[in-house]
Design a protein around this motif. Structure first.
Motif, mmCIF file in Angstrom:
data_model
loop_
_atom_site.group_PDB
_atom_site.id
_atom_site.type_symbol
_atom_site.label_atom_id
_atom_site.label_comp_id
_atom_site.label_asym_id
_atom_site.label_seq_id
_atom_site.Cartn_x
_atom_site.Cartn_y
_atom_site.Cartn_z
ATOM 1 N N GLU A 187 0.652 -1.224 0.114
ATOM 2 C CA GLU A 187 -0.020 0.088 0.125
ATOM 3 C C GLU A 187 0.801 1.187 0.016
ATOM 4 O O GLU A 187 2.038 1.294 0.538
ATOM 5 C CB GLU A 187 -0.625 0.051 1.275
ATOM 6 N N GLN A 188 0.322 2.251 -0.626
ATOM 7 C CA GLN A 188 0.956 3.476 -0.735
ATOM 8 C C GLN A 188 0.782 4.356 0.842
ATOM 9 O O GLN A 188 -0.520 4.157 1.275
ATOM 10 C CB GLN A 188 0.555 4.442 -1.697
ATOM 11 N N ILE A 189 1.861 4.965 1.423
ATOM 12 C CA ILE A 189 1.334 5.423 2.701
ATOM 13 C C ILE A 189 1.903 6.854 2.753
ATOM 14 O O ILE A 189 2.594 7.218 1.997
ATOM 15 C CB ILE A 189 2.061 4.671 4.015
ATOM 16 N N ASP A 190 1.580 7.670 3.692
ATOM 17 C CA ASP A 190 2.152 9.115 3.984
ATOM 18 C C ASP A 190 2.890 9.047 5.272
ATOM 19 O O ASP A 190 2.786 8.004 6.199
ATOM 20 C CB ASP A 190 0.877 9.736 4.433
ATOM 21 N N TYR A 227 8.712 12.282 -0.992
ATOM 22 C CA TYR A 227 8.871 11.141 -1.412
ATOM 23 C C TYR A 227 7.310 10.462 -1.745
ATOM 24 O O TYR A 227 6.172 10.905 -1.254
ATOM 25 C CB TYR A 227 9.317 10.199 -0.499
ATOM 26 N N GLU A 228 7.368 9.424 -2.403
ATOM 27 C CA GLU A 228 6.087 8.604 -2.498
ATOM 28 C C GLU A 228 6.467 7.209 -1.770
ATOM 29 O O GLU A 228 7.596 6.545 -2.162
ATOM 30 C CB GLU A 228 5.544 8.199 -3.923
ATOM 31 N N HIS A 229 5.789 7.009 -0.933
ATOM 32 C CA HIS A 229 6.172 5.836 0.190
ATOM 33 C C HIS A 229 5.373 4.489 -0.195
ATOM 34 O O HIS A 229 4.110 4.726 -0.074
ATOM 35 C CB HIS A 229 6.213 5.942 1.592
ATOM 36 N N PHE A 230 5.971 3.360 -0.080
ATOM 37 C CA PHE A 230 4.951 2.079 -0.594
ATOM 38 C C PHE A 230 5.505 1.155 0.590
ATOM 39 O O PHE A 230 6.739 0.973 0.796
ATOM 40 C CB PHE A 230 5.155 1.644 -1.686
ATOM 41 N N ARG A 231 4.582 0.525 1.308
ATOM 42 C CA ARG A 231 4.820 -0.272 2.336
ATOM 43 C C ARG A 231 4.339 -1.663 2.013
ATOM 44 O O ARG A 231 3.206 -1.892 1.750
ATOM 45 C CB ARG A 231 4.443 -0.054 3.893
ATOM 46 N N ALA A 232 5.396 -2.783 2.292
ATOM 47 C CA ALA A 232 4.768 -4.029 1.747
ATOM 48 C C ALA A 232 4.914 -4.756 3.310
ATOM 49 O O ALA A 232 6.105 -4.835 3.956
ATOM 50 C CB ALA A 232 5.730 -4.811 0.850
#
Length: 311
Positions: A82-85, A100-105
């Motif tokens: 998911e993309q997160i802030d 940045y664009e952050h993605f968390r797995a």
């Protein structure tokens, strides 16, 4: 978010490849890009990993990777991506400052391990920035070799991706011009497709045996054309690159064609039923091995009806 601890060394290996490849700085109308991040274990021991965060530099600089509206999404088999802030509740990893664009797995099963089988994390719908240069994806992993003993600091590494200057469109990038079906009945539908950039103007040309569908234009950018056909037709796809016009062709055949005119210089054989709805002019002899039936009269040159003799 907790105070950041010193960054540690990652336990896993990371590699990134772009699709399409190579990665070019975006141009006007360029389609979104997909990134495939391959996570693997190059060591002899199993590694347990419950979370990985990928930070993609965002902006319009040479060191920026993406410059869209932060609308990408991700997926990985067995993982939630998911993309997160930075301020998302429950986040216990300090993220880098800046744009940045952050993605968390994440993996809910702490016993899930990475050993001989790796992980492929796919990030879709990314808009690449327009300035050529090298961008670095920052990677922060929460992983351990001792299950139940999670480290206080995350493993940190980066992967560099180069955005090459966008080249002139090569002629070979337009290809695979074909009909969905190579044959159609007279009056049937024709669906043409091809591959190529959607920034070019393509013109589809054809003879009087084909007709565009209602609302279908012959000069288009969306890589498809629909119409109908009544006889064998060759379709021409033309486009201009580098001040030169290029052409691809494809042909659709019709087994029961409708013709506006026909001249046969040799013998013609009809093995099925022949129906003539208009006048038939014959300058030679008419022979028949069976009876000839008419609903009217056979006329001589003066228009007098002919009478056959009864045997």
């Amino acid at each position: 978010m907790t105070d950041p601890a010193p960054l540690g060394q990652p336990l896993l290996d990371y590699a990134v490849i772009a699709e399409p490849f190579p990665l070019y700085a975006a141009t006007e109308g360029a389609p979104p890009t997909t990134l495939h991040i391959v996570v693997s274990n190059g060591g002899a021991e199993s590694v347990y990993c419950r979370e990985i965060i990928f930070s993609l530099p965002h902006g319009d600089l040479a060191q920026s990777l993406v410059d869209g509206d932060k609308d990408g999404d991700g997926s990985a088999t067995g993982w939630t991506v998911e993309q997160i802030d930075p301020g998302v509740p429950g986040l216990d990893i300090a993220l880098p400052e800046g744009d940045y664009e952050h993605f968390r797995a994440t993996h809910q099963d702490e016993k899930a391990k990475v050993d001989r089988s790796g992980i492929t994390i796919t990030l879709n719908g990314l808009r690449i920035s327009k300035e050529p240069g090298t961008a670095r994806i920052e990677i922060r992993e929460t992983a351990t070799k001792d299950l139940g003993n999670w480290p206080t600091s995350v493993g940190y590494t980066t992967c560099a991706l180069t955005k090459f200057p966008a080249p002139e469109v090569p002629v070979q990038i337009v290809n695979d011009f074909r009909a969905e079906k190579p044959e159609a009945a007279s009056g049937g539908n024709v669906h043409l497709t091809w591959r190529g950039p959607t920034t070019l103007d393509y013109t589809v040309s054809y003879g009087s045996g084909a007709k565009a569908a209602d609302g279908q234009k012959d000069t288009i950018r969306d890589l498809k054309w629909d119409g109908t056909i009544t006889r064998d037709t060759t379709f021409y796809l033309t486009y201009d690159i580098n001040q030169a016009t290029h052409c691809l062709t494809t042909t659709v055949t019709v087994p029961d064609p409708q013709l506006t005119g026909l001249t046969v210089t040799g013998a013609a054989t009809v093995k099925g039923k022949l129906t003539v709805e208009g006048d038939a002019d014959v300058t030679g002899t008419v022979e028949a091995t069976e009876d000839i039936t008419t609903r009217k009269h056979f006329l001589d040159p003066k228009g007098t009806p002919l009478r056959g003799e009864r045997q």
